[in-house]
Design a protein around this motif. Sequence first.
Motif, mmCIF file in Angstrom:
data_model
loop_
_atom_site.group_PDB
_atom_site.id
_atom_site.type_symbol
_atom_site.label_atom_id
_atom_site.label_comp_id
_atom_site.label_asym_id
_atom_site.label_seq_id
_atom_site.Cartn_x
_atom_site.Cartn_y
_atom_site.Cartn_z
ATOM 1 N N PHE A 71 21.137 -16.503 -9.391
ATOM 2 C CA PHE A 71 22.541 -16.205 -9.146
ATOM 3 C C PHE A 71 22.773 -15.919 -7.674
ATOM 4 N N VAL A 72 23.988 -16.206 -7.249
ATOM 5 C CA VAL A 72 24.374 -16.053 -5.836
ATOM 6 C C VAL A 72 25.457 -14.983 -5.734
ATOM 7 N N ILE A 73 25.260 -14.041 -4.832
ATOM 8 C CA ILE A 73 26.218 -12.963 -4.600
ATOM 9 C C ILE A 73 26.900 -13.210 -3.259
ATOM 10 N N GLU A 74 28.224 -13.173 -3.281
ATOM 11 C CA GLU A 74 29.001 -13.406 -2.066
ATOM 12 C C GLU A 74 29.880 -12.179 -1.809
ATOM 13 N N VAL A 75 29.654 -11.516 -0.672
ATOM 14 C CA VAL A 75 30.425 -10.321 -0.297
ATOM 15 C C VAL A 75 31.319 -10.686 0.888
ATOM 16 N N SER A 81 37.235 -1.579 -2.871
ATOM 17 C CA SER A 81 37.684 -0.976 -1.602
ATOM 18 C C SER A 81 37.900 -2.020 -0.509
ATOM 19 N N GLY A 82 38.685 -3.028 -0.821
ATOM 20 C CA GLY A 82 39.003 -4.038 0.181
ATOM 21 C C GLY A 82 37.972 -5.147 0.307
ATOM 22 N N GLU A 83 36.882 -5.040 -0.396
ATOM 23 C CA GLU A 83 35.876 -6.106 -0.389
ATOM 24 C C GLU A 83 35.972 -6.937 -1.665
ATOM 25 N N LYS A 84 35.738 -8.217 -1.516
ATOM 26 C CA LYS A 84 35.728 -9.120 -2.661
ATOM 27 C C LYS A 84 34.285 -9.552 -2.908
ATOM 28 N N ILE A 85 33.834 -9.331 -4.138
ATOM 29 C CA ILE A 85 32.458 -9.667 -4.496
ATOM 30 C C ILE A 85 32.489 -10.737 -5.586
ATOM 31 N N ILE A 86 31.806 -11.807 -5.357
ATOM 32 C CA ILE A 86 31.742 -12.919 -6.315
ATOM 33 C C ILE A 86 30.278 -13.180 -6.650
#
Length: 289
Positions: free
Chosen positions: A175-179, A132-137
């Motif tokens: 692990f690293v989550i980037e929102v 929904s328009g967000e990029k999650i890495i």
Amino acid sequence: MLKSVVRAVGAAVRLSTAAPPAARALQLMCPALCSPGSATIRPFTRSLWMLNNNGASSGYRPKLFSSKVLSPSVSCRCGGLHTEGDKAFGEFLLDEIKEEKKIQKNKALPKMSGGWELEMNGTEAKLTRQVSGEKIIVTFNVNNSIPPNFEEEVEQGQQQKSPEDEPETVSTPNFVIEVTKQGAKHSLVFDCHFPEDEMSHGEGEEESDIFAIREVSFQPEGDSDWKETSYTLNTDSLDWALYDHMMDFLADRGIDNTFADELMELSTAIEHQEYIKFLEDLQGFVNCK
């Protein structure tokens, strides 16, 4: 006539008993070495010339340092050293590779549910998803991701465990989550890990989160390095209500226990593949292939 003969004989005697000029020069230059009464007498040493295996009598004049190099134990095109120990090492690695391939569960990497796209860069994995328009890495590295085994040594008389009874090796990487939201200059970044006391759940126990948030920070979008100049919130002393809201925030974006289980499975498969590849490269290096 008789006087001439006597003079000639005397001259010959004087010439035969006189020291050569070179010897006299040596005595003048190094009296301490040549004097019989010297306190320090230089021991006899062989020169590099005499130590040459051709000998001085052969007439061959060697170089000061021979360019001949000792040949390796086993001839090889690479010119490297190969010993019996290297041979045994290579045979051991070959057996180890065969055993590891036997127990390898996943020949191909398992898929992550939820539409995650996987990108590999050596031992680093990158999972990307659009919501929904967000990029999650999500990024993690399988290096040093196997927890140490602190099992007690087998006591005398106790039967050793068979390979089937050995605990399964599981990779539990940080692990690293980037929102990232559209139009935002910064990304909300979560540094997560797998606590050892949360790795297993007994029957009847209430399920808890198998991963935990260690730190939270805003970082520039697309910057791979964590900037220490940005404020970082450590969750050790964080209010539990705020922490629960952060975990819910991640769960709404598909990062929950199911995701964490699949991430461990994927990381374990990657780590095992990299381990086998390392053993193959090591065997090739030892055997010069």
